[in-house]
Design an enzyme around this catalytic site. Structure first.
Site, PDB file in Angstrom:
ATOM      1  N   ASN A 156      -5.469  17.157   2.781  1.00 16.08           N
ATOM      2  CA  ASN A 156      -4.938  15.984   3.464  1.00 16.08           C
ATOM      3  C   ASN A 156      -3.924  15.263   2.577  1.00 16.08           C
ATOM      4  O   ASN A 156      -4.229  14.890   1.446  1.00 16.08           O
ATOM      5  CB  ASN A 156      -6.055  14.993   3.788  1.00 16.08           C
ATOM      6  CG  ASN A 156      -5.509  13.732   4.469  1.00 16.08           C
ATOM      7  OD1 ASN A 156      -5.023  13.812   5.594  1.00 16.08           O
ATOM      8  ND2 ASN A 156      -5.547  12.596   3.785  1.00 16.08           N
ATOM      9  N   GLU A 157      -2.744  15.065   3.116  1.00 21.25           N
ATOM     10  CA  GLU A 157      -1.713  14.220   2.511  1.00 21.25           C
ATOM     11  C   GLU A 157      -1.538  14.423   1.006  1.00 21.25           C
ATOM     12  O   GLU A 157      -1.733  13.494   0.212  1.00 21.25           O
ATOM     13  CB  GLU A 157      -2.009  12.742   2.792  1.00 21.25           C
ATOM     14  CG  GLU A 157      -1.973  12.375   4.257  1.00 21.25           C
ATOM     15  CD  GLU A 157      -1.946  10.870   4.496  1.00 21.25           C
ATOM     16  OE1 GLU A 157      -2.075  10.104   3.533  1.00 21.25           O
ATOM     17  OE2 GLU A 157      -1.775  10.465   5.657  1.00 21.25           O
ATOM     18  N   GLU A 187      -3.055  12.206  12.375  1.00 22.75           N
ATOM     19  CA  GLU A 187      -3.424  10.791  12.229  1.00 22.75           C
ATOM     20  C   GLU A 187      -2.285   9.929  12.759  1.00 22.75           C
ATOM     21  O   GLU A 187      -1.112  10.197  12.484  1.00 22.75           O
ATOM     22  CB  GLU A 187      -3.649  10.388  10.751  1.00 22.75           C
ATOM     23  CG  GLU A 187      -4.923  10.885  10.137  1.00 22.75           C
ATOM     24  CD  GLU A 187      -5.099  10.432   8.684  1.00 22.75           C
ATOM     25  OE1 GLU A 187      -4.659   9.316   8.332  1.00 22.75           O
ATOM     26  OE2 GLU A 187      -5.666  11.224   7.917  1.00 22.75           O
ATOM     27  N   SER A 207     -11.622   1.952   4.152  1.00 23.17           N
ATOM     28  CA  SER A 207     -10.166   2.114   4.011  1.00 23.17           C
ATOM     29  C   SER A 207      -9.723   2.070   2.548  1.00 23.17           C
ATOM     30  O   SER A 207      -8.922   1.224   2.156  1.00 23.17           O
ATOM     31  CB  SER A 207      -9.458   1.036   4.839  1.00 23.17           C
ATOM     32  OG  SER A 207      -8.104   0.950   4.522  1.00 23.17           O
TER      33      SER A 207
HETATM   34  C1  BGP Z   1      -3.977   8.061   5.464  1.00 22.32           C
HETATM   35  C2  BGP Z   1      -5.248   8.729   5.021  1.00 22.32           C
HETATM   36  C3  BGP Z   1      -6.487   8.204   5.640  1.00 22.32           C
HETATM   37  C4  BGP Z   1      -6.482   6.748   6.022  1.00 22.32           C
HETATM   38  C5  BGP Z   1      -5.150   6.281   6.565  1.00 22.32           C
HETATM   39  C6  BGP Z   1      -5.005   4.781   6.624  1.00 22.32           C
HETATM   40  O1  BGP Z   1      -3.083   8.041   4.409  1.00 22.32           O
HETATM   41  O2  BGP Z   1      -5.202  10.102   5.265  1.00 22.32           O
HETATM   42  O3  BGP Z   1      -7.540   8.584   4.823  1.00 22.32           O
HETATM   43  O4  BGP Z   1      -7.048   5.957   5.102  1.00 22.32           O
HETATM   44  O5  BGP Z   1      -4.067   6.750   5.803  1.00 22.32           O
HETATM   45  O6  BGP Z   1      -4.717   4.301   5.358  1.00 22.32           O
HETATM   46  P1  BGP Z   1      -5.348   2.989   4.793  1.00 22.32           P
HETATM   47  O7  BGP Z   1      -6.813   3.132   5.040  1.00 22.32           O
HETATM   48  O8  BGP Z   1      -5.015   2.952   3.350  1.00 22.32           O
HETATM   49  O9  BGP Z   1      -4.718   1.900   5.564  1.00 22.32           O
END
Ligand code: BGP
Length: 467
Positions: A158-159, A374, A427
Site C-alpha cells: 500500500n502506497e 481508496e 488514522s
Molecule cells: C492513505 C492510507 C490509509 C489512510 C488514508 C487516510 O494514505 O493508505 O491508511 O490512513 O490515507 O489518511 P489519514 O488517515 O492520514 O488521513
C-alpha cells in the site's frame, strides 16, 4: 463474460484490527513506536477492534450491498518473530475473516503490506535494508500458498510513495527521519519487494491477479510557462511515476533520477535488480486518490515536506510547519491553491482530479485495469440521535463518482471503487478523531452506528449495479 463491477470500501490491519498482542501476534514498528518512543500519543492498540467485531462489520457491509472489502494482512500477526515460525492462530483469524466474507458475497481484495512492518525488521533498518525486500517476498509466498484458494485480488504494497514520504521526508511516521537519501533508498527497496513478490506469485496457477496500490497525485501547474511545465513534469515523475513506471513499465523514470542524481547517491540501484523489476510488472493498478498537487517552479530553500496533523485548518497561520506543502530543491514546489477548497487537515477537495489521473494512467500505461482502492474524506464528527449526518461525505463521494464514471465512459478500464473507510478507524498520526467511515464507531464502547452516507452508498450501489 462481463465482470461485475466491485463496489466496496477499505480498511487496513493496523488501523482496524486492534488485538495488538493477542493470539501470538508480534509487535509491528508502529507498536514499538507508540509503546516506546511516543507513549502519550493515541495508538492503534485497540483501534475499532475488528479482530473481535469482524462478523458485525462484514454483516453491515452486506446490508449496504457492498460486494467487496479491501483489507490487509498483518505481517507480524503471521510471522511474529525473527525465527520465522508461523503463528497459526493469526493465520486462522484471517481464514475466519475470509470465509465469512466469501459466505456473504464480499470479494476479498487483500493487501499484503499496509505499513505494519514487523518490529524485528525495523530494528535491522526496515526499508533501508534491501534484505527487507527479500523477507517480504518470503512472507508473500507463504500467503499465496496459504490463502490462494480464497483470494482472487492481491495487492503487494500500500502506497509505497506516501509512506516513504512520511517515514523519511516529513518524518511524520516512524522512524521519524528527514533524509532525501533515505527517502530514495526506501522507495527503491519497496519497488524491489513488490517485484520479488510478483515473481513468487507467477509460480502459482489459478490464484487470481496481483497489483500494487499507489497513492496518486495528478499534478497541475500554477501557470503555463515553460519553467512551470518542467516543474509539473518532474513533480509527476516523483509523485506518480516513481511507483507507476517500474510496476507498469519495468523501469524507474529516467528524467527524475537524472535531476536528482547530482544531489543523491543512487548506488543502491543494483544492476542485478533490473531483470527482477522488469519481471515484477503487475496485472492491475490500485489508485488511492485523495487530492491533487498544485505545482510551481522551485523558488528557494532546502527540500522539505510538511503535514497538518492538527486537524485545524487555521493552525497553519500560527505555525508554518503544519502546512501541507513540499519543496524539492531545484526541481519544484507544491503549494496550496489560494482559490482551493480544503478540509481541516489541508487536503484539497478536487473531484476532477480523479478523472485526470484515471485518464493519464490509461494513456501512459496502455489501458491497464484500474481499481480505485481508496477515496474518501476525513472529518470531525459526533453522534446525533444514533447517527451522523455526514452530508459533506456524501457530497464528496458523489462528486468523485461522477468524475470516475465519466473516466470509465471515456475508456479507462475501471473495475472497482473502494471508499475509505468501511467504518471509522485509526488514522495514523491523527489518532481516532479524523473519521472516514460509512459507520460511526464509538471507540469507548466499540458500538457501531451507520451514518447517513451508509444508506446513501447502498442506494448508489443499487442504482449502479450494471455499469
Ligand atoms: C492513505 C492510507 C490509509 C489512510 C488514508 C487516510 O494514505 O493508505 O491508511 O490512513 O490515507 O489518511 P489519514 O488517515 O492520514 O488521513
Amino acid at each position: 463474460m462481463k465482470r461485475q463491477f466491485l463496489w466496496g470500501s477499505a480498511t487496513a490491519s493496523y488501523q482496524c484490527e486492534g488485538a495488538w498482542e493477542e493470539d501470538g501476534k508480534g509487535p509491528s514498528m508502529w507498536d514499538d513506536y507508540f509503546h516506546h518512543v511516543n507513549p502519550n500519543a493515541v495508538s492503534g492498540d485497540v483501534a475499532c477492534d475488528f479482530y473481535h467485531h469482524y462478523e458485525e462489520d462484514l454483516q453491515m457491509m452486506q446490508d449496504s450491498h457492498q460486494n467487496t472489502l479491501r483489507l490487509s494482512l498483518s505481517w507480524p500477526r503471521i510471522f511474529p518473530n525473527e525465527d520465522q515460525r508461523v503463528n497459526q492462530r493469526g493465520v486462522e483469524f484471517y481464514h475466519r475473516v475470509l470465509d465469512s466474507m466469501i459466505a456473504k458475497g464480499i470479494e476479498p481484495n487483500v493487501t499484503l503490506y499496509h505499513w505494519d512492518l514487523p518490529a524485528y525488521l525495523q530494528k535491522k533498518g526496515g526499508w533501508l535494508n534491501r534484505e527487507t525486500a527479500f523477507a517480504f517476498a518470503q512472507y508473500a509466498d507463504f500467503c499465496f500458498r496459504e490463502f490462494g484458494s480464497k483470494i482472487r485480488i492481491w495487492v503487494t504494497l500500500n502506497e509505497p510513495y506516501y509512506s516513504t514520504q512520511c517515514m523519511y521526508g516529513s518524518g511524520n511516521y516512524p522512524p521519524n527521519e528527514k533524509s532525501g537519501q533515505k527517502f530514495a533508498t526506501a522507495i527503491y527497496h519497496y519497488v524491489l519487494a513488490s517485484a520479488l513478490a510478483v515473481q513468487k506469485f507467477r509460480q502459482y496457477e489459478n490464484i487470481g491477479e496481483i497489483g500494487i496500490v499507489a497513492d496518486v497525485h495528478p499534478c497541475y501547474g500554477v501557470d503555463e510557462s515553460e519553467a512551470c511545465q518542467r516543474a509539473v513534469y518532474l513533480a509527476d515523475q516523483l509523485y506518480n511515476g516513481c511507483i507507476l513506471d517500474p510496476v507498469l513499465k519495468g523501469h524507474f523514470p529516467q528524467a527524475l533520477i537524472e535531476a536528482l542524481s547530482t544531489t543523491y547517491d543512487f548506488s543502491f540501484m543494483r544492476q542485478e535488480d533490473e531483470a527482477i523489476i522488469k519481471q515484477g510488472i503487475v496485472d492491475f493498478i490500485g489508485l488511492n486518490y485523495y487530492n491533487r498537487s498544485y505545482i510551481r517552479p522551485y523558488q528557494s530553500g532546502p527540500s522539505m515536506v510538511a503535514h497538518n496533523n492538527a486537524g485545524i485548518r487555521d493552525a497553519k497561520k500560527e505555525d508554518e510547519e503544519v502546512k501541507r506543502v513540499m519543496v524539492v530543491k531545484d526541481l519544484f514546489e507544491k503549494i496550496e491553491d489560494p482559490n482551493g477548497t480544503f478540509t481541516e487537515w489541508d487536503f484539497e477537495i478536487y473531484p476532477q482530479g480523479i478523472y485526470q489521473i484515471c485518464m493519464e494512467v490509461t494513456r501512459k500505461y496502455g489501458n491497464v485495469p484500474i481499481y480505485i482502492t481508496e477515496n474518501g474524506i476525513g472529518l470531525h464528527e459526533t453522534l446525533d440521535n444514533g447517527t451522523v449526518h455526514d452530508d459533506a461525505r456524501i457530497s464528496f463521494v458523489e462528486q468523485h463518482l461522477h468524475y470516475l464514471l465519466q473516466a470509465k465512459a471515456d475508456g479507462a478500464d475501471i473495475r472497482g471503487y473502494y471508499m475509505w473507510s468501511t467504518m471509522d478507524l485509526y488514522s495514523w498520526m491523527n489518532g481516532n478523531e479524523k473519521r472516514y467511515g460509512l459507520v460511526y464507531v464509538d471507540f469507548k464502547t466499540q458500538k457501531r452506528y451507520p451514518k447517513k452516507s451508509f444508506a446513501w452508498y447502498r442506494d448508489f450501489i443499487d442504482a449502479h449495479q450494471d455499469i
